[in-house]
Scaffold this active site. Structure first.
Site, PDB file in Angstrom:
ATOM      1  N   CYS A  88       9.152  54.068 -12.325  1.00  0.00           N
ATOM      2  CA  CYS A  88      10.734  54.125 -10.933  1.00  0.00           C
ATOM      3  C   CYS A  88      10.927  52.981 -11.228  1.00  0.00           C
ATOM      4  O   CYS A  88       9.925  51.544 -10.415  1.00  0.00           O
ATOM      5  CB  CYS A  88       9.553  54.494  -9.850  1.00  0.00           C
ATOM      6  N   GLU A 137      -6.569  34.665  30.836  1.00  0.00           N
ATOM      7  CA  GLU A 137      -5.178  34.090  30.559  1.00  0.00           C
ATOM      8  C   GLU A 137      -4.279  34.610  30.037  1.00  0.00           C
ATOM      9  O   GLU A 137      -4.315  35.160  29.027  1.00  0.00           O
ATOM     10  CB  GLU A 137      -4.711  32.247  29.617  1.00  0.00           C
ATOM     11  N   CYS A 185      13.671  58.360  -8.637  1.00  0.00           N
ATOM     12  CA  CYS A 185      13.674  58.743 -10.349  1.00  0.00           C
ATOM     13  C   CYS A 185      13.673  60.249 -10.742  1.00  0.00           C
ATOM     14  O   CYS A 185      13.041  60.176 -11.699  1.00  0.00           O
ATOM     15  CB  CYS A 185      12.364  57.974 -10.844  1.00  0.00           C
ATOM     16  N   TYR A 215       4.095  26.160  27.994  1.00  0.00           N
ATOM     17  CA  TYR A 215       2.433  26.673  28.209  1.00  0.00           C
ATOM     18  C   TYR A 215       1.858  25.966  27.261  1.00  0.00           C
ATOM     19  O   TYR A 215       1.964  26.885  26.227  1.00  0.00           O
ATOM     20  CB  TYR A 215       2.432  28.499  28.503  1.00  0.00           C
ATOM     21  N   ASP A 247       0.736  -1.291   0.082  1.00  0.00           N
ATOM     22  CA  ASP A 247       0.087   0.016  -0.280  1.00  0.00           C
ATOM     23  C   ASP A 247       0.838   1.226  -0.140  1.00  0.00           C
ATOM     24  O   ASP A 247       0.820   2.334  -0.669  1.00  0.00           O
ATOM     25  CB  ASP A 247      -0.987   0.026   1.130  1.00  0.00           C
ATOM     26  N   TYR A 248       1.701   1.343   0.680  1.00  0.00           N
ATOM     27  CA  TYR A 248       2.542   2.085   0.926  1.00  0.00           C
ATOM     28  C   TYR A 248       3.513   2.688  -0.632  1.00  0.00           C
ATOM     29  O   TYR A 248       3.988   4.226  -0.995  1.00  0.00           O
ATOM     30  CB  TYR A 248       3.744   1.841   1.970  1.00  0.00           C
ATOM     31  N   ASP A 249       3.982   0.966  -0.992  1.00  0.00           N
ATOM     32  CA  ASP A 249       4.341   1.710  -2.545  1.00  0.00           C
ATOM     33  C   ASP A 249       3.406   2.010  -3.628  1.00  0.00           C
ATOM     34  O   ASP A 249       3.588   3.143  -4.425  1.00  0.00           O
ATOM     35  CB  ASP A 249       5.462   0.411  -3.183  1.00  0.00           C
ATOM     36  N   LYS A 300      -1.108  36.007  27.830  1.00  0.00           N
ATOM     37  CA  LYS A 300      -0.863  36.099  25.894  1.00  0.00           C
ATOM     38  C   LYS A 300       0.727  35.846  25.813  1.00  0.00           C
ATOM     39  O   LYS A 300       1.330  37.483  26.433  1.00  0.00           O
ATOM     40  CB  LYS A 300      -0.791  37.636  25.582  1.00  0.00           C
ATOM     41  N   SER A 360      -4.970  32.944  14.532  1.00  0.00           N
ATOM     42  CA  SER A 360      -4.154  34.374  15.247  1.00  0.00           C
ATOM     43  C   SER A 360      -5.034  34.452  15.841  1.00  0.00           C
ATOM     44  O   SER A 360      -6.081  34.096  15.585  1.00  0.00           O
ATOM     45  CB  SER A 360      -3.070  35.091  14.077  1.00  0.00           C
ATOM     46  N   ASP A 416       4.115  35.336  25.415  1.00  0.00           N
ATOM     47  CA  ASP A 416       5.554  36.105  24.289  1.00  0.00           C
ATOM     48  C   ASP A 416       6.046  35.563  23.583  1.00  0.00           C
ATOM     49  O   ASP A 416       7.481  35.754  24.043  1.00  0.00           O
ATOM     50  CB  ASP A 416       5.753  37.847  24.417  1.00  0.00           C
ATOM     51  N   CYS A 456       4.660  58.950  -5.759  1.00  0.00           N
ATOM     52  CA  CYS A 456       5.472  59.474  -7.424  1.00  0.00           C
ATOM     53  C   CYS A 456       4.248  59.514  -8.874  1.00  0.00           C
ATOM     54  O   CYS A 456       3.965  58.363  -8.411  1.00  0.00           O
ATOM     55  CB  CYS A 456       6.521  58.343  -7.648  1.00  0.00           C
ATOM     56  N   LYS A 511      -4.669  43.209  24.431  1.00  0.00           N
ATOM     57  CA  LYS A 511      -3.209  44.050  24.434  1.00  0.00           C
ATOM     58  C   LYS A 511      -3.337  45.045  25.643  1.00  0.00           C
ATOM     59  O   LYS A 511      -3.499  45.861  25.652  1.00  0.00           O
ATOM     60  CB  LYS A 511      -2.867  44.339  22.776  1.00  0.00           C
ATOM     61  N   CYS A 548       9.564  62.600  -6.519  1.00  0.00           N
ATOM     62  CA  CYS A 548      10.399  61.419  -6.181  1.00  0.00           C
ATOM     63  C   CYS A 548      11.986  61.218  -6.276  1.00  0.00           C
ATOM     64  O   CYS A 548      13.013  61.612  -6.900  1.00  0.00           O
ATOM     65  CB  CYS A 548       9.754  60.284  -7.448  1.00  0.00           C
TER      66      CYS A 548
HETATM   67  S1  IVH Z   1      -4.732  31.340  21.669  1.00  0.00           S
HETATM   68  C1  IVH Z   1      -7.080  29.493  17.960  1.00  0.00           C
HETATM   69  N1  IVH Z   1      -3.183  31.489  23.764  1.00  0.00           N
HETATM   70  O1  IVH Z   1      -0.302  34.126  20.469  1.00  0.00           O
HETATM   71  C2  IVH Z   1      -6.074  30.477  19.250  1.00  0.00           C
HETATM   72  N2  IVH Z   1      -2.397  31.946  21.532  1.00  0.00           N
HETATM   73  O2  IVH Z   1      -1.736  36.570  18.289  1.00  0.00           O
HETATM   74  C3  IVH Z   1      -5.023  30.270  18.986  1.00  0.00           C
HETATM   75  N3  IVH Z   1      -0.471  32.909  22.522  1.00  0.00           N
HETATM   76  O3  IVH Z   1      -0.525  32.327  17.911  1.00  0.00           O
HETATM   77  C4  IVH Z   1      -4.506  31.522  20.048  1.00  0.00           C
HETATM   78  N4  IVH Z   1      -0.460  33.134  24.131  1.00  0.00           N
HETATM   79  O4  IVH Z   1       1.119  32.336  19.112  1.00  0.00           O
HETATM   80  C5  IVH Z   1      -3.460  31.909  22.375  1.00  0.00           C
HETATM   81  N5  IVH Z   1      -2.883  32.238  25.660  1.00  0.00           N
HETATM   82  C6  IVH Z   1      -2.533  32.278  24.903  1.00  0.00           C
HETATM   83  C7  IVH Z   1      -1.419  32.649  24.226  1.00  0.00           C
HETATM   84  C8  IVH Z   1      -1.934  32.747  22.760  1.00  0.00           C
HETATM   85  C9  IVH Z   1       0.186  33.553  23.527  1.00  0.00           C
HETATM   86  C10 IVH Z   1       0.156  33.392  20.726  1.00  0.00           C
HETATM   87  C11 IVH Z   1      -0.306  32.213  19.690  1.00  0.00           C
HETATM   88  C12 IVH Z   1      -1.450  33.054  19.183  1.00  0.00           C
HETATM   89  C13 IVH Z   1      -0.975  34.368  19.084  1.00  0.00           C
HETATM   90  C14 IVH Z   1      -1.573  35.245  18.441  1.00  0.00           C
END
Ligand code: IVH
Length: 680
Positions: free
Chosen positions: A437, A123, A416, A231, A42-44, A125, A89, A127, A431, A321, A413
């Site tokens: 340009c 929770e 150019c 985390y 199957d793989y092949d 966010k 995101s 970095d 421009c 944020k 400009c």
């Molecule tokens: S939830 C569908 N929870 O922020 C939701 N993201 O700006 C997906 N991030 O790509 C993300 N802390 O890398 C979630 N407590 C948290 C987070 C978190 C950091 C990041 C994550 C995501 C980005 C979006």
């Protein structure tokens, strides 16, 4: 197996993508875990199918094609992997009001009663960089970075070196993708930089960069020497969802052994969630790791599912944020940059200064009105700020002098020398040089090959500059003839057989590519990545879009597309009105041959039909009903016409209902509609 000769390009591309993913999975099962899931025969057969399709469509051979792999390189570092489920995101909020509006939107979408609580989780966010950990049968089999959300990098070997990431799980479902953030603690970051400095190594600008640089390593032993942590904040593919809410799921994941960030809390109301934001905000400076906000998620998983996503972000989550961080420094000079569409943007060069852990030496000044507003001149002391990923900006001129003459507007400009003009009613100065340009030409090429557009690996700004100077590439379609210069290129300094062939292969891999990204790459004003996708989705192909844009009722056809207003429609029409654009598009269609749009929606009895919703809908909101229709392959339109196939009418329906009845169009109640949805 379908005969490759009978496949369309889009079908072939799609099948090749799936085969690449499937074969890689079987490779890993066989070689890394000694645990094959299918028979050798199957793989092949899969490998043979891949080969046959590639023979019929040589320009569709993928970078990650199994045919390109010489044997199985055990978890080949940083190869690309397609996520089983996209990594999304988050939408951002900057004020309490934004958060309240988010909850109000959720209520409207779900048609909730006033008194029904919307429970949220809150929770920090973190970095760092997000990572998806795939467990099969309780064993870690794949770790991937987010990448562009669809395709990430394989970092399995690297993830295995992180102590917070369990290698095996007890009591996990068959397939479980755990998603979370890989990060570096502030203290570890400082001592890493100290060690790096001593050893003459790379100094990282902030903990996030240090985490990314350490995690995305070809050599996992480097990662092992770096103090990374993890985390958990969610999950991707999962064969059985064991709990009903986000908070219960997080507790369950914690029970499996994944660390959960402090301050995670289930909140009964938006006020409670905002209180957590304030609490985390005041704890921020004292935390051992960097955070840039608070993430809220709708707790009920059934609601998350109904809410779904828009573009690349879920409707059920929001990032709140923290305010921007500020600093004072000297503005050393004001320079003018020429953009892709000829826009002249003033930028400020600064005396480098640290703001929130990052060294800043440039600020955007947006436009000339902005310079006037602050009465800016080189030499002024300025207060600047940066917020998240956005480019730092000036918030205040500390040497503000009202009596100063405004900074002179450029008449020509700087690149150019063509005349620079402000269009009627617009603040921007442009421009007028168009493609003569060099700056515009360069920016357009850069945009065409950029990640969100054609994403041509190895064709960076430096190479584009080189090829422009040589006269090999003046417009995007020339990229696809670069192979003609292979020998000359090989003779140039800095190019070896491998780098040249990789570049040519990366270009070839983009023949027959995604039509939305192709359209976005054309750089039509006001047409961003999402609009581009909407347009090809509506018309089926770039050629069909062009035909529509040149037709007598172009405006009408274009504004009929969801998400397209008059400004966008006019920009598309203007673009295709220009003979030199049409000429270039024709060349591109010939040389790059983008695929037709392939939809990911279900095939149902309503596919291809046009549905209008009117009146008050009781158990779903208008937006959700439209999303349901689209998922079923139908088009949701705003007004009734002879093209309408169905009107879903709630109580209070008025003129639309009358019109539909007059035209003999099928009419349904909301209840009947929901029965159709359930059937699909
Ligand atoms: S939830 C569908 N929870 O922020 C939701 N993201 O700006 C997906 N991030 O790509 C993300 N802390 O890398 C979630 N407590 C948290 C987070 C978190 C950091 C990041 C994550 C995501 C980005 C979006």
């Amino acid at each position: 197996m379908t005969d490759p000769a009978k496949m369309t390009e889009a079908e072939a591309a799609n099948r090749l993508m799936r085969l690449a993913r499937e074969i890689a999975r079987h490779d890993a099962a066989y070689h890394d875990r000694d645990d094959p899931e299918i028979s050798d025969a199957d793989y092949d057969a899969l490998v043979a199918e891949n080969k046959a399709i590639e023979a019929a469509f040589p320009h569709l051979v993928r970078d990650d094609s199994p045919s390109k792999k010489v044997g199985h390189v055990p978890s080949s570092p940083l190869s690309k992997v397609t996520h089983a489920q996209a990594m999304l995101s988050l939408d951002n909020a900057f004020s309490d009001d934004d958060v309240r509006e988010f909850v109000a939107r959720v209520r409207r979408f779900l048609s909730l009663n006033e008194d029904e609580p919307v429970v949220l989780t809150a929770e920090p966010k973190i970095d760092g960089l997000s990572c998806s950990l795939r467990y099969e049968g309780g064993k870690l089999v794949l770790a991937a970075t987010r990448g562009d959300g669809t395709v990430g990098e394989d970092v399995t070997a690297n993830a295995r070196t992180i102590g917070d990431i369990p290698e095996t799980l007890k009591g996990a479902p068959d397939v479980l993708e755990v998603r979370g953030e890989v990060y570096m603690a502030k203290e570890d970051f400082a001592s890493l930089n100290a060690r790096q400095e001593e050893a003459g190594g790379k100094i990282f600008a902030n903990p996030r960069n240090a985490a990314a640089g350490s995690f995305r390593q070809k050599d996992a032993s480097v990662t092992a020497s770096r103090p990374l942590r993890f985390y958990v904040h969610g999950w991707g593919e999962i064969s059985a969802v064991p709990r009903d809410t986000q908070a219960q799921m997080v507790a369950w994941l914690e029970g499996l052994g994944f660390p959960v960030a402090d301050y995670f809390k289930r909140c009964e109301s938006v006020d409670e969630a905002l209180a957590v934001y304030a609490e985390i905000g005041s704890a921020r400076a004292g935390l051992s790791y960097d955070i840039d906000g608070v993430v809220y998620k709708v707790d009920r998983l059934d609601w998350q599912e109904r809410l779904g996503k828009v573009a690349k972000a879920p409707r059920w989550a929001l990032a709140h944020k923290f305010p921007a961080e500020q600093a004072e420094t000297t503005l050393n000079a004001i320079e003018i940059q020429v953009g892709r569409t000829g826009k002249l943007t003033p930028v400020g060069r600064l005396e480098p200064v640290g703001v929130g852990g990052v060294i800043v030496s440039n600020v955007t000044l947006h436009n000339f009105d902005e310079i006037d507003r602050h009465r800016l001149r080189a030499g002024d002391r300025v207060k600047i700020q940066r917020a998240g990923d956005v480019i730092p900006q000036v918030v205040e001129n500390l040497d503000y002098d009202d009596s100063r003459e405004p900074y002179p507007r450029p008449q020509a400009c700087p690149e150019c020398d063509s005349e620079a003009v402000a269009e009627e009613g617009e603040v921007d100065i442009r421009c007028t040089g168009g493609l003569i340009c060099p700056a515009q030409r360069f920016e357009r090429l850069k945009h065409f090959v950029s990640r969100g557009a054609m994403d041509i690996d190895g064709l960076g700004a430096k190479s584009i500059e080189e090829f422009l100077e040589l006269g090999w590439i003046r417009k995007p379609s020339d990229i696809f003839t670069l192979r003609e210069h292979r020998d000359e290129l090989l003779a140039r300094e800095g190019w070896q057989e491998k780098s040249v062939d990789n570049l040519l292969a990366a270009i070839d891999a983009r023949r027959g590519f995604d039509p939305g990204r192709f359209l976005f790459g054309l750089g039509i004003r006001h047409v961003g990545a999402v609009t581009a996708k909407d347009l090809v989705k509506a018309f089926g192909s770039v050629a069909a879009l062009e035909e529509a844009a040149r037709s007598d009722n172009a405006l009408e056809q274009l504004v009929n597309v969801d998400g397209v207003g008059e400004v966008v429609a006019q920009a598309v029409i203007d673009f295709f009105h220009e003979p030199h654009n049409r000429e270039e598009v024709a060349l591109l269609l010939k040389r790059a041959a983008p695929a037709d749009y392939v939809s990911d929606v279900q095939d149902t009895a309503w596919s291809g039909k046009t549905i209008v919703f009117t009146g008050k809908l009781e158990s779903v909101s208008r937006d959700e009903a439209k999303a349901q229709a689209e998922r079923m392959g139908a088009k949701a339109a705003g007004s009734v016409s002879s093209k309408t196939d169905l009107l879903v009418a709630g109580p209070g329906a008025g003129s639309k209902l009358k019109k539909a009845q007059g035209l003999g169009i099928q009419v349904m109640s909301e209840e009947e509609w929901l029965a159709e949805v359930a059937k699909a």
